[in-house]
Design a protein around this motif. Structure first.
Motif, mmCIF file in Angstrom:
data_model
loop_
_atom_site.group_PDB
_atom_site.id
_atom_site.type_symbol
_atom_site.label_atom_id
_atom_site.label_comp_id
_atom_site.label_asym_id
_atom_site.label_seq_id
_atom_site.Cartn_x
_atom_site.Cartn_y
_atom_site.Cartn_z
ATOM 1 N N VAL A 31 2.060 28.115 1.476
ATOM 2 C CA VAL A 31 2.530 26.920 2.500
ATOM 3 C C VAL A 31 2.397 27.663 3.898
ATOM 4 N N VAL A 32 1.715 27.030 4.728
ATOM 5 C CA VAL A 32 1.254 27.447 5.990
ATOM 6 C C VAL A 32 1.929 26.742 7.306
ATOM 7 N N THR A 33 2.892 27.444 8.183
ATOM 8 C CA THR A 33 3.261 26.866 9.304
ATOM 9 C C THR A 33 2.436 27.111 10.403
ATOM 10 N N VAL A 60 9.859 21.404 1.865
ATOM 11 C CA VAL A 60 8.938 21.794 1.181
ATOM 12 C C VAL A 60 9.439 22.814 -0.168
ATOM 13 N N VAL A 61 10.258 23.940 0.460
ATOM 14 C CA VAL A 61 10.629 24.764 -0.574
ATOM 15 C C VAL A 61 11.846 24.263 -1.306
ATOM 16 N N ALA A 62 12.574 23.469 -0.756
ATOM 17 C CA ALA A 62 13.489 22.774 -1.446
ATOM 18 C C ALA A 62 13.341 21.943 -2.582
ATOM 19 N N ARG A 117 5.209 30.214 -6.404
ATOM 20 C CA ARG A 117 4.438 30.565 -7.709
ATOM 21 C C ARG A 117 5.327 30.139 -8.951
ATOM 22 N N GLU A 118 4.519 29.362 -9.955
ATOM 23 C CA GLU A 118 5.064 29.196 -11.148
ATOM 24 C C GLU A 118 4.295 29.452 -12.272
ATOM 25 N N VAL A 166 10.011 31.924 -5.150
ATOM 26 C CA VAL A 166 9.655 32.026 -3.748
ATOM 27 C C VAL A 166 9.306 33.769 -3.837
ATOM 28 N N VAL A 167 8.024 33.780 -3.775
ATOM 29 C CA VAL A 167 7.411 35.015 -3.567
ATOM 30 C C VAL A 167 7.320 35.697 -2.379
ATOM 31 N N ALA A 168 7.394 35.028 -1.374
ATOM 32 C CA ALA A 168 7.258 35.472 0.075
ATOM 33 C C ALA A 168 7.671 34.356 1.116
#
Length: 213
Positions: A6-8, A160-162, A188-189, A198-200
C-alpha cells in the motif's frame, strides 16, 4: 500467500502550497515524481520476477502519476478507483490549511465519531470515507491473491489497514494508522492460518535522506 503493498503518494503541490488536499486535484512536485520513481524501484526489488501483480490506484492526479511509474516497471495497467481517494473536505479543498483549521470541529472523545459533523460544508463524514474504502477493499480482495499494489492517500490508509484486519466499521472511528508521504505499507496473509499481518507500516527507507514526510 497474498501480499498487499500500500503506497501513500509522495510530495504533491498542495503540501508545498499549504492548501487542503482531499479531493483538490493537486499533482506531484518534481521531488514527488523522483520519489515515485524510487517507490516503483523499491516495489520491483521486493516482488519476484514472474509474480502475478495487480495495481489499483485512486483516480486523483497525484496518485495516478505515482501509479504510472509503478505500472511502467511491472508492465501492468493501473485500475483507477475513486473509492480509494482521500477524504473529501468539501468547500475547504484547495483553500489555505489555516482556513480549514479555523472552522474544523474535532470529534468528541466519546460518543458519535463516525457521523460527526466537522463544520465544513460538503465534507465527507468519517463513516462515508470508511464505507467507500471498505467497499473498494472488498472488491480488491476478491482476487485470488499474489501481489497487489494499492496507491492511495495518507488519510485513506487508516481505512485500508482497518479493512485488512477486519476491524468493524463501527469501531474504526477511533483508529489511526499514520504513515509518511511516499511510504510503503506491507500487508500479508498466509496460506495456512489465513492470518492477516501488518508486516511494515509506513516504510520510507527507499526514499533515502531526502524523503518527503
Amino acid at each position: 500467500m497474498r501480499t498487499l503493498h500500500v503506497v501513500t503518494h509522495p510530495e504533491s503541490t498542495h503540501h508545498v502550497e499549504g492548501v487542503v488536499g482531499g479531493w483538490h486535484d493537486s499533482q506531484l512536485t518534481p521531488a514527488g515524481v523522483r520519489a515515485a520513481v524510487s517507490i516503483a524501484q523499491a516495489l520491483r526489488a521486493r516482488i519476484p520476477d514472474g509474480a502475478e501483480v495487480e495495481l489499483f490506484s485512486s483516480d486523483l492526479r497525484r496518485t495516478r502519476r505515482t501509479a504510472e511509474e509503478i505500472a511502467e516497471l511491472f508492465g501492468v495497467e493501473p485500475i483507477l478507483d475513486r473509492r480509494l481517494r482521500e477524504k473529501s473536505y468539501g468547500e475547504a479543498g484547495g483553500r489555505p490549511q489555516e482556513w480549514l483549521d479555523r472552522r474544523f470541529v474535532p470529534p468528541p472523545a466519546a460518543g458519535e465519531r463516525l457521523d460527526h459533523d466537522e463544520g465544513v460544508e460538503g465534507a465527507e463524514t468519517k463513516a462515508e470515507l470508511a464505507e467507500r474504502v471498505y467497499a473498494a477493499m472488498d472488491e480488491i480482495l476478491r482476487s485470488p491473491g499474489g501481489h497487489q499494489i494499492i496507491v492511495t492517500h495518507g488519510g485513506s490508509l487508516t481505512f485500508v489497514v482497518a479493512s485488512w484486519i477486519k476491524m468493524p466499521i463501527d469501531a474504526v472511528g477511533y483508529a489511526s494508522f499514520r504513515a509518511p508521504s511516499g511510504s510503503i505499507t506491507t500487508l500479508r496473509e498466509d496460506d495456512f492460518f489465513h492470518n492477516r499481518q501488518v508486516v511494515a507500516l509506513g516504510d520510507t527507507r527507499h526514499l533515502g535522506p531526502a524523503r518527503t514526510d
